[in-house]
Design an enzyme around this catalytic site. Structure first.
Site, mmCIF file in Angstrom:
data_model
loop_
_atom_site.group_PDB
_atom_site.id
_atom_site.type_symbol
_atom_site.label_atom_id
_atom_site.label_comp_id
_atom_site.label_asym_id
_atom_site.label_seq_id
_atom_site.Cartn_x
_atom_site.Cartn_y
_atom_site.Cartn_z
ATOM 1 N N HIS A 70 0.849 -1.203 0.000
ATOM 2 C CA HIS A 70 0.000 0.000 0.000
ATOM 3 C C HIS A 70 0.887 1.257 0.000
ATOM 4 C CE1 HIS A 70 -2.993 -2.639 2.403
ATOM 5 N NE2 HIS A 70 -3.565 -2.427 1.229
ATOM 6 N N ARG B 107 -2.247 -6.417 -8.207
ATOM 7 C CA ARG B 107 -1.107 -7.278 -7.919
ATOM 8 C C ARG B 107 -0.981 -8.404 -8.934
ATOM 9 N NH1 ARG B 107 -3.241 -8.112 -1.955
ATOM 10 N NH2 ARG B 107 -5.036 -8.296 -3.321
ATOM 11 N N SER C 54 -2.851 -7.683 3.358
ATOM 12 C CA SER C 54 -2.976 -7.516 4.811
ATOM 13 C C SER C 54 -3.284 -8.870 5.449
ATOM 14 C CB SER C 54 -4.104 -6.534 5.135
ATOM 15 O OG SER C 54 -3.847 -5.290 4.547
ATOM 16 N N LYS D 249 -18.203 -5.430 9.553
ATOM 17 C CA LYS D 249 -16.989 -6.220 9.355
ATOM 18 C C LYS D 249 -16.149 -6.267 10.615
ATOM 19 C CE LYS D 249 -14.293 -6.688 5.207
ATOM 20 N NZ LYS D 249 -13.499 -6.008 4.191
HETATM 21 O O1 PNS Z 1 -8.686 -2.970 0.727
HETATM 22 P P1 PNS Z 1 -9.963 -3.497 0.179
HETATM 23 O O2 PNS Z 1 -10.753 -4.175 1.257
HETATM 24 O O3 PNS Z 1 -9.759 -4.353 -1.035
HETATM 25 O O4 PNS Z 1 -10.852 -2.219 -0.308
HETATM 26 C C1 PNS Z 1 -12.147 -2.378 -0.823
HETATM 27 C C2 PNS Z 1 -12.881 -1.033 -0.921
HETATM 28 C C3 PNS Z 1 -12.847 -0.315 0.423
HETATM 29 C C4 PNS Z 1 -12.228 -0.162 -1.959
HETATM 30 C C5 PNS Z 1 -14.354 -1.313 -1.358
HETATM 31 O O5 PNS Z 1 -14.877 -2.332 -0.567
HETATM 32 C C6 PNS Z 1 -15.255 -0.087 -1.238
HETATM 33 O O6 PNS Z 1 -15.097 0.881 -1.941
HETATM 34 N N1 PNS Z 1 -16.249 -0.164 -0.326
HETATM 35 C C7 PNS Z 1 -17.145 0.948 -0.045
HETATM 36 C C8 PNS Z 1 -18.586 0.593 -0.399
HETATM 37 C C9 PNS Z 1 -18.851 0.808 -1.878
HETATM 38 O O7 PNS Z 1 -18.710 1.890 -2.396
HETATM 39 N N2 PNS Z 1 -19.261 -0.285 -2.573
HETATM 40 C C10 PNS Z 1 -19.579 -0.232 -3.994
HETATM 41 C C11 PNS Z 1 -18.378 -0.379 -4.892
HETATM 42 S S1 PNS Z 1 -17.476 -1.835 -4.587
#
Ligand code: PNS
Length: 157
Positions: free
Chosen positions: A16, A89, A127, A40
Site C-alpha cells: 500500500h 497485484r 494484509s 466487518k
Molecule cells: O482494501 P480493500 O478491502 O480491497 O478495499 C475495498 C474497498 C474499500 C475499496 C471497497 O470495498 C469499497 O469501496 N467499499 C465501499 C462501499 C462501496 O462503495 N461499494 C460499492 C463499490 S465496490
C-alpha cells in the site's frame, strides 16, 4: 489532480505504502480513505488504522488520511476527487477490481478508476497474509512499516 486511495488497510502494508509514495508526487492531493464497515470484523480499530497510516506516511506532504462508511463514490464526490487509485497485484485481482470500477463509474460518470501495477517486490502481499504469518510467529518486518510490525506483534502476543 485530487485522488482517493481507498481500502480496508487492516493493516497498511509496504505494498500500500509503495502505491501511496508513487502516486503522491504526481497528485495535488492524495486522500487515503479507510473503509470502516460496521458489519466487518477488523483486527485493528479505526483509530489504530488511522494512526498507523499517519505514522507510515508522515514524510509525505500532500496526503490526508480519512475514513468513510458509505459508498466510495459519495465520499469521493464530497472530497472533490476525480480519480480512484487501486493497486493491481495479479490477474486474480482483476475480476473484482473491474467489477468495482464499473459499478463505481455507473454511479458517478466523472470518477475514473486508475490502476497501478504493484511493485514486483510486493505483488504477493496482502494484509490478510501478513496477519496469517504474524499469527504463527513469523517475521513480518519485511512486509509492513515498522510501527505496524510492532503493533501487530503486541496485539498477537
Ligand atoms: O482494501 P480493500 O478491502 O480491497 O478495499 C475495498 C474497498 C474499500 C475499496 C471497497 O470495498 C469499497 O469501496 N467499499 C465501499 C462501499 C462501496 O462503495 N461499494 C460499492 C463499490 S465496490
Amino acid at each position: 489532480m485530487r485522488v482517493i486511495y481507498p481500502g480496508s488497510f487492516d493493516p497498511i502494508t509496504k505494498g500500500h505504502l509503495d502505491i501511496i509514495k508513487r502516486i503522491a508526487p504526481k497528485s495535488e492531493k492524495v486522500y487515503v480513505a479507510i473503509l470502516n464497515n460496521s458489519t466487518k470484523n477488523y483486527l485493528f480499530s479505526l483509530e489504530e488504522r488511522l494512526e498507523l497510516i499517519r505514522k507510515s506516511c508522515e514524510d509525505i506532504e500532500n496526503i490526508e488520511v480519512v475514513y468513510f462508511d458509505g459508498l466510495l463514490v459519495d465520499f469521493a464526490k464530497k472530497l472533490n476527487c476525480s480519480i480512484i487509485i487501486r493497486g493491481l497485484r495479479a490477474v486474480s485481482d482483476y475480476e473484482m477490481e473491474m467489477q468495482m470500477a464499473l459499478v463505481n463509474r455507473s454511479m458517478y460518470k466523472d470518477l475514473e478508476t486508475l490502476f497501478m501495477v504493484a511493485d514486483g517486490n510486493y505483488s504477493y502481499l496482502s494484509s490478510s497474509i501478513v496477519k496469517e504469518v504474524a499469527s504463527y510467529g513469523g517475521d513480518i518486518e519485511q512486509y509492513v512499516p515498522k510501527c505496524v510490525a510492532e503493533s501487530l506483534m503486541k496485539k498477537l502476543r
